[in-house]
Structure formats: C-alpha cells, structure tokens
Enzyme design. Structure first.
Site, PDB file in Angstrom:
ATOM      1  N   ALA A  11     -27.516  17.882 -10.879  1.00 14.08           N
ATOM      2  CA  ALA A  11     -28.406  16.957 -10.184  1.00 14.08           C
ATOM      3  C   ALA A  11     -27.744  16.229  -9.020  1.00 14.08           C
ATOM      4  O   ALA A  11     -28.400  15.496  -8.314  1.00 14.08           O
ATOM      5  CB  ALA A  11     -28.949  15.946 -11.180  1.00 14.08           C
ATOM      6  N   ASN A  79     -24.888  15.263 -18.403  1.00 16.68           N
ATOM      7  CA  ASN A  79     -23.925  16.265 -17.945  1.00 16.68           C
ATOM      8  C   ASN A  79     -23.521  15.991 -16.503  1.00 16.68           C
ATOM      9  O   ASN A  79     -22.434  16.327 -16.064  1.00 16.68           O
ATOM     10  CB  ASN A  79     -24.479  17.678 -18.102  1.00 16.68           C
ATOM     11  N   HIS A 109     -30.017   8.645  -9.680  1.00 12.19           N
ATOM     12  CA  HIS A 109     -28.569   8.479  -9.793  1.00 12.19           C
ATOM     13  C   HIS A 109     -28.045   7.824  -8.521  1.00 12.19           C
ATOM     14  O   HIS A 109     -28.445   8.199  -7.426  1.00 12.19           O
ATOM     15  CB  HIS A 109     -27.851   9.821  -9.950  1.00 12.19           C
TER      16      HIS A 109
END
Length: 142
Positions: A11, A79, A109
């Site tokens: 991501a 992850n 994020h």
C-alpha cells in the site's frame, strides 16, 4: 552465500526512497495508520486489550509502539508497517500509531522519515478498502 529478500511495497509508495536513505543516516521513521473500525476486528491486540471497537464513535488511537509490536498485535492488518521497517531502520526503531476511525471508508497511511533532524519526506496515502483487514485487494505476490 548471499541471501536476498524482496519486500513488496503493498500500500505504500516511496519504499525505494526509504531504502536509499537508510544507506545514510535516518534518525526516525514514523507511520500513522488510520483504519475503518471494523477493519481491526479480531486483531490479537484488540482482543487482548478488551477494546470494544463496535462502540467507537470518534477517532481513537488504539496503538502506539514499534513495527515489531504491531506485527504481533495486528498480523492481518499491517504488513505495510513491516515493509516500511525492513526498508528503513528496522522493526524495533520504526514507530507506528494505529487509529480506529468510524468515519473512514478507506485506509489512510502517513509516513514521516527524518534524516539528521530534518524531514526527508512524508507520504500520505489513502486507498480503497476491498478487505479492510489485510489489503487483499492488492495483487498477491508469487
């Protein structure tokens, strides 16, 4: 015999920049992750700390620790934090905050990397939630 490891970006974009900076002198790496509440359901950290995520009505910081601790407490969720830590200064020095946010429909994020007390860069990344726990909407590596 040399052993090579390949760390998929998942991501996050910019892991190559973190890897390059790690050759120099990274002072700190910090990641703040905000997730839809139900995406955290069943995580060992949530269960062990008796956090009733279904009752969260506003953004709540539920974790503040290292990437190594997060990997143990949220094995299906983060992850991306492990990939970041392996690309940079390691799982024991990479700091992570996890927020449960009932208003979100996407994972968000924010990554901050500091070199010699100056920011190198930060990345804000928001991506759709197909499977909010594990990012299974990403193509699996083989």
């Amino acid at each position: 015999m040399a052993v090579k490891s390949w760390v998929p970006t998942g991501a996050l974009i910019g892991l190559d920049a973190v890897t390059a900076a790690a050759v120099g002198n990274i002072q700190s790496v910090r990641m703040v992750t905000r997730k839809p509440v139900l995406g955290l359901a069943g995580a060992p950290y949530i269960v062990e700390n008796n956090i009733d995520i279904e009752r969260i009505t506003e953004p709540l910081k539920i974790f503040d620790g290292t990437a190594r601790e997060a990997a143990k407490g949220f094995p299906a969720n983060l992850n991306v934090a492990v990939a970041l830590s392996l690309s940079g200064i390691g799982p024991d020095r990479t700091r992570l905050e996890i927020w449960a946010d009932p208003a979100l429909t996407r994972n968000v994020h924010r990554v901050e990397v500091e070199i010699r007390f100056r920011p190198l860069f930060h990345v804000d990344r928001e991506y759709p939630v197909g499977q909010p726990k594990d990012g299974s909407y990403h193509r699996r590596s083989r």
